[in-house]
Design a protein around this motif. Structure first.
Motif, PDB file in Angstrom:
ATOM      1  N   ILE A 112      35.343 -72.123  19.989  1.00  0.00           N
ATOM      2  CA  ILE A 112      34.006 -72.506  19.533  1.00  0.00           C
ATOM      3  C   ILE A 112      33.890 -74.024  19.459  1.00  0.00           C
ATOM      4  O   ILE A 112      34.774 -74.696  18.914  1.00  0.00           O
ATOM      5  CB  ILE A 112      33.719 -71.879  18.154  1.00  0.00           C
ATOM      6  CG1 ILE A 112      33.786 -70.343  18.258  1.00  0.00           C
ATOM      7  CG2 ILE A 112      32.360 -72.310  17.615  1.00  0.00           C
ATOM      8  CD1 ILE A 112      33.718 -69.633  16.930  1.00  0.00           C
ATOM      9  N   ASN A 113      32.812 -74.544  19.970  1.00  0.00           N
ATOM     10  CA  ASN A 113      32.579 -75.988  20.008  1.00  0.00           C
ATOM     11  C   ASN A 113      32.179 -76.499  18.627  1.00  0.00           C
ATOM     12  O   ASN A 113      31.053 -76.288  18.181  1.00  0.00           O
ATOM     13  CB  ASN A 113      31.491 -76.298  21.029  1.00  0.00           C
ATOM     14  CG  ASN A 113      31.242 -77.789  21.175  1.00  0.00           C
ATOM     15  OD1 ASN A 113      31.930 -78.615  20.565  1.00  0.00           O
ATOM     16  ND2 ASN A 113      30.248 -78.140  21.981  1.00  0.00           N
ATOM     17  N   LEU A 131      48.336 -69.772  22.601  1.00  0.00           N
ATOM     18  CA  LEU A 131      47.141 -69.671  21.757  1.00  0.00           C
ATOM     19  C   LEU A 131      47.199 -68.433  20.865  1.00  0.00           C
ATOM     20  O   LEU A 131      46.810 -68.482  19.691  1.00  0.00           O
ATOM     21  CB  LEU A 131      45.882 -69.627  22.626  1.00  0.00           C
ATOM     22  CG  LEU A 131      44.542 -69.575  21.889  1.00  0.00           C
ATOM     23  CD1 LEU A 131      44.346 -70.810  21.028  1.00  0.00           C
ATOM     24  CD2 LEU A 131      43.394 -69.427  22.881  1.00  0.00           C
ATOM     25  N   ALA A 132      47.700 -67.334  21.401  1.00  0.00           N
ATOM     26  CA  ALA A 132      47.794 -66.096  20.612  1.00  0.00           C
ATOM     27  C   ALA A 132      48.676 -66.284  19.383  1.00  0.00           C
ATOM     28  O   ALA A 132      48.465 -65.638  18.349  1.00  0.00           O
ATOM     29  CB  ALA A 132      48.333 -64.963  21.479  1.00  0.00           C
ATOM     30  N   GLY A 133      49.654 -67.173  19.466  1.00  0.00           N
ATOM     31  CA  GLY A 133      50.549 -67.414  18.336  1.00  0.00           C
ATOM     32  C   GLY A 133      50.167 -68.615  17.501  1.00  0.00           C
ATOM     33  O   GLY A 133      50.866 -68.952  16.541  1.00  0.00           O
ATOM     34  N   GLU A 185      41.162 -63.703  14.543  1.00  0.00           N
ATOM     35  CA  GLU A 185      42.380 -64.183  15.218  1.00  0.00           C
ATOM     36  C   GLU A 185      42.433 -63.629  16.641  1.00  0.00           C
ATOM     37  O   GLU A 185      42.795 -64.329  17.592  1.00  0.00           O
ATOM     38  CB  GLU A 185      43.629 -63.721  14.452  1.00  0.00           C
ATOM     39  CG  GLU A 185      43.874 -64.435  13.145  1.00  0.00           C
ATOM     40  CD  GLU A 185      44.969 -65.483  13.229  1.00  0.00           C
ATOM     41  OE1 GLU A 185      45.438 -65.756  14.341  1.00  0.00           O
ATOM     42  OE2 GLU A 185      45.326 -66.029  12.173  1.00  0.00           O
ATOM     43  N   HIS A 186      42.102 -62.354  16.785  1.00  0.00           N
ATOM     44  CA  HIS A 186      42.126 -61.679  18.085  1.00  0.00           C
ATOM     45  C   HIS A 186      40.926 -62.089  18.934  1.00  0.00           C
ATOM     46  O   HIS A 186      41.047 -62.420  20.118  1.00  0.00           O
ATOM     47  CB  HIS A 186      42.129 -60.165  17.846  1.00  0.00           C
ATOM     48  CG  HIS A 186      42.359 -59.342  19.067  1.00  0.00           C
ATOM     49  ND1 HIS A 186      43.608 -59.052  19.563  1.00  0.00           N
ATOM     50  CD2 HIS A 186      41.486 -58.743  19.916  1.00  0.00           C
ATOM     51  CE1 HIS A 186      43.505 -58.304  20.646  1.00  0.00           C
ATOM     52  NE2 HIS A 186      42.224 -58.103  20.895  1.00  0.00           N
ATOM     53  N   LEU A 187      39.755 -62.077  18.318  1.00  0.00           N
ATOM     54  CA  LEU A 187      38.506 -62.376  19.013  1.00  0.00           C
ATOM     55  C   LEU A 187      38.524 -63.746  19.665  1.00  0.00           C
ATOM     56  O   LEU A 187      38.125 -63.912  20.828  1.00  0.00           O
ATOM     57  CB  LEU A 187      37.349 -62.297  18.009  1.00  0.00           C
ATOM     58  CG  LEU A 187      35.966 -62.727  18.510  1.00  0.00           C
ATOM     59  CD1 LEU A 187      35.395 -61.657  19.431  1.00  0.00           C
ATOM     60  CD2 LEU A 187      35.023 -62.984  17.335  1.00  0.00           C
ATOM     61  N   PHE A 188      38.974 -64.760  18.931  1.00  0.00           N
ATOM     62  CA  PHE A 188      38.907 -66.130  19.424  1.00  0.00           C
ATOM     63  C   PHE A 188      39.736 -66.340  20.692  1.00  0.00           C
ATOM     64  O   PHE A 188      39.392 -67.168  21.536  1.00  0.00           O
ATOM     65  CB  PHE A 188      39.354 -67.120  18.346  1.00  0.00           C
ATOM     66  CG  PHE A 188      38.440 -67.207  17.160  1.00  0.00           C
ATOM     67  CD1 PHE A 188      37.103 -66.832  17.257  1.00  0.00           C
ATOM     68  CD2 PHE A 188      38.910 -67.646  15.923  1.00  0.00           C
ATOM     69  CE1 PHE A 188      36.249 -66.913  16.159  1.00  0.00           C
ATOM     70  CE2 PHE A 188      38.069 -67.739  14.824  1.00  0.00           C
ATOM     71  CZ  PHE A 188      36.738 -67.369  14.939  1.00  0.00           C
ATOM     72  N   VAL A 189      40.837 -65.611  20.824  1.00  0.00           N
ATOM     73  CA  VAL A 189      41.647 -65.721  22.047  1.00  0.00           C
ATOM     74  C   VAL A 189      40.830 -65.257  23.248  1.00  0.00           C
ATOM     75  O   VAL A 189      40.778 -65.916  24.295  1.00  0.00           O
ATOM     76  CB  VAL A 189      42.952 -64.912  21.925  1.00  0.00           C
ATOM     77  CG1 VAL A 189      43.711 -64.910  23.254  1.00  0.00           C
ATOM     78  CG2 VAL A 189      43.833 -65.477  20.819  1.00  0.00           C
ATOM     79  N   VAL A 213      43.220 -73.397  15.048  1.00  0.00           N
ATOM     80  CA  VAL A 213      43.366 -73.791  16.448  1.00  0.00           C
ATOM     81  C   VAL A 213      42.601 -72.833  17.343  1.00  0.00           C
ATOM     82  O   VAL A 213      41.923 -73.242  18.299  1.00  0.00           O
ATOM     83  CB  VAL A 213      44.858 -73.830  16.850  1.00  0.00           C
ATOM     84  CG1 VAL A 213      45.019 -74.103  18.346  1.00  0.00           C
ATOM     85  CG2 VAL A 213      45.601 -74.876  16.031  1.00  0.00           C
ATOM     86  N   LYS A 214      42.692 -71.540  17.029  1.00  0.00           N
ATOM     87  CA  LYS A 214      41.963 -70.543  17.809  1.00  0.00           C
ATOM     88  C   LYS A 214      40.459 -70.757  17.699  1.00  0.00           C
ATOM     89  O   LYS A 214      39.718 -70.659  18.690  1.00  0.00           O
ATOM     90  CB  LYS A 214      42.348 -69.132  17.340  1.00  0.00           C
ATOM     91  CG  LYS A 214      43.785 -68.764  17.629  1.00  0.00           C
ATOM     92  CD  LYS A 214      44.119 -67.381  17.101  1.00  0.00           C
ATOM     93  CE  LYS A 214      45.579 -67.029  17.388  1.00  0.00           C
ATOM     94  NZ  LYS A 214      45.977 -65.728  16.838  1.00  0.00           N
TER      95      LYS A 214
END
Length: 394
Positions: free
Chosen positions: A253-254, A240-242, A218-222, A247-248
């Motif tokens: 990531i494509n 995005l963080a929320g 969750e954190h990494l993807f942001v 979605v993140k």
């Protein structure tokens, strides 16, 4: 710092803040100070309890216009103040914010009063700080704190404990302890099988590992979205963080790449089946824990024929194939480090740096994403700049 746009009611707030500050005023021509005061002022004990440096600076310099003498060696900023006609300094130095005085023996009591009044004023100025923060988000002049490495270490720690507990359960699977005791009703024999509890422990640790994995990602993807996809708008980053995990993932990531889509499908299935079950107090969303009465006994409301694509069984007992799930997580992590976002992974996981929206905006991250060599060089340069700032080596 750029000149702030002042809200309409700022003058009313200023007067309230000035009242809270009491005798703490900007330095005047009449303020008494030794000619070498700027070079000889000493740190007071009271100054160690000031509010955070940025609140003090916004309060005195930005809001009230107290003079800032600027940077010096090992000093980020320096605000001379007047307290009942006597000069003091409030400075942010390498070893922290402080109130500095000419004579520690005689000035400590006044320093305590200064700190007390600044605390009062900071509370009064809270609406101003909130406004400053919201304006910073709108202008996207933000650093996003990076906790990815610590969150990943938590995941690794739990996975290692799971593997250790699982292996011990396997090693002791044939171990049985019997104990016979005499009671008033005769002899009673109890049987203890250590591997049973060890397997339970392993299951609990696997559960915690999965939760830690999703917390980390969750954190990494942001951060990956900022670096790899140039998400440079503060409000978009906050949104995005929320956002939901999926979605993140799809932002960072494509999923048009086959392998990325494959992992997405497996992980989102795991998240929906397993983690949502745990997050809802082990009740799930679809009646997984409910049974109804029948002549056959208790029957699950959500029966096996309704499982559909449920790969990780959550019915009856909270059980699942721990090895299968942990293997999926580990394969995904390996994939991240070998995929097209490897340079971004290096920045987020290995540099210890925050992500900086202005660098997404000006193309710095895009240029560094060209290759691992470019990213390593970029991180080295950025770390040097951060070290210089931390040491206040101007």
């Amino acid at each position: 710092m750029a000149k702030l746009k002042i809200p309409e009611d700022i003058e009313v707030l200023k007067q309230r803040v000035i009242l809270a500050l009491g005798d703490v005023k900007s330095v005047q021509e009449s303020t008494k100070a030794d000619k070498n005061f700027l070079f000889t002022a000493k740190r007071t004990d009271a100054g160690r309890t000031l509010p955070p440096y940025y609140l003090v600076f916004f309060l005195l310099n930005d809001l009230l216009g107290f003079k800032n003498l600027g940077r010096f060696e090992k000093i980020s900023w320096s605000l001379p103040i007047d307290f009942r006609g006597k000069a003091f300094l409030i400075e942010h130095r390498k070893f922290g914010l402080g109130v500095f005085a000419d004579n520690l023996e005689t000035d400590e009591i006044e320093a305590q009063e200064i700190v007390k009044n600044i605390h009062k004023a900071v509370k009064v100025a809270k609406p101003y700080f909130e406004w400053v923060a919201s304006e910073a988000v709108k202008s996207s002049k933000l650093n996003v704190k990076n906790n990815s490495s610590n969150l990943f270490q938590r995941y690794q720690y739990l996975v290692e404990l799971y593997k250790k507990e699982k292996q011990e359960a396997e090693d002791r699977k044939d171990e049985v302890h019997r104990e016979t005791k005499k009671t008033s009703y005769g002899e009673a024999t109890s049987i203890h099988i250590p591997s049973t509890q060890l397997r339970k422990n392993a299951n609990w640790l696997a559960t915690s590992s999965i939760e830690a994995f999703f917390s980390w990602t969750e954190h990494l993807f942001v951060h990956l979205s900022i670096i790899g996809k140039n998400i440079d708008d503060g409000e978009k980053v906050a949104h995005l963080a929320g956002a939901e995990w999926q979605v993140k993932y799809t932002t960072a990531i494509n999923i048009n790449i086959k392998e990325n889509k494959k992992f997405f499908d497996e992980l989102i299935l795991l998240r929906r089946q397993f983690r949502n079950f745990i997050a809802h107090g082990a009740f799930g969303k679809n009646g997984e824990t409910f049974t109804f009465h029948s002549s056959a006994g208790a029957v699950p409301v959500l029966m096996p024929h309704q499982k559909g694509k449920n790969k990780f069984s959550l019915f009856g007992e909270l059980s699942f194939n721990e090895d299968e799930v942990i293997s999926l997580l580990e394969r995904f992590i390996e994939h991240l480090w070998s995929s097209e976002i490897q340079p971004a992974m290096y920045y987020v996981m290995d540099s210890g740096l925050p992500t900086i929206l202005t660098m997404a905006n000006d193309g710095s991250y895009s240029r560094a994403m060209v290759s691992m060599e470019d990213m390593e060089s970029f991180v080295e340069h950025l770390n040097y700049q951060f070290d210089q700032a931390a040491n206040m080596d101007w």
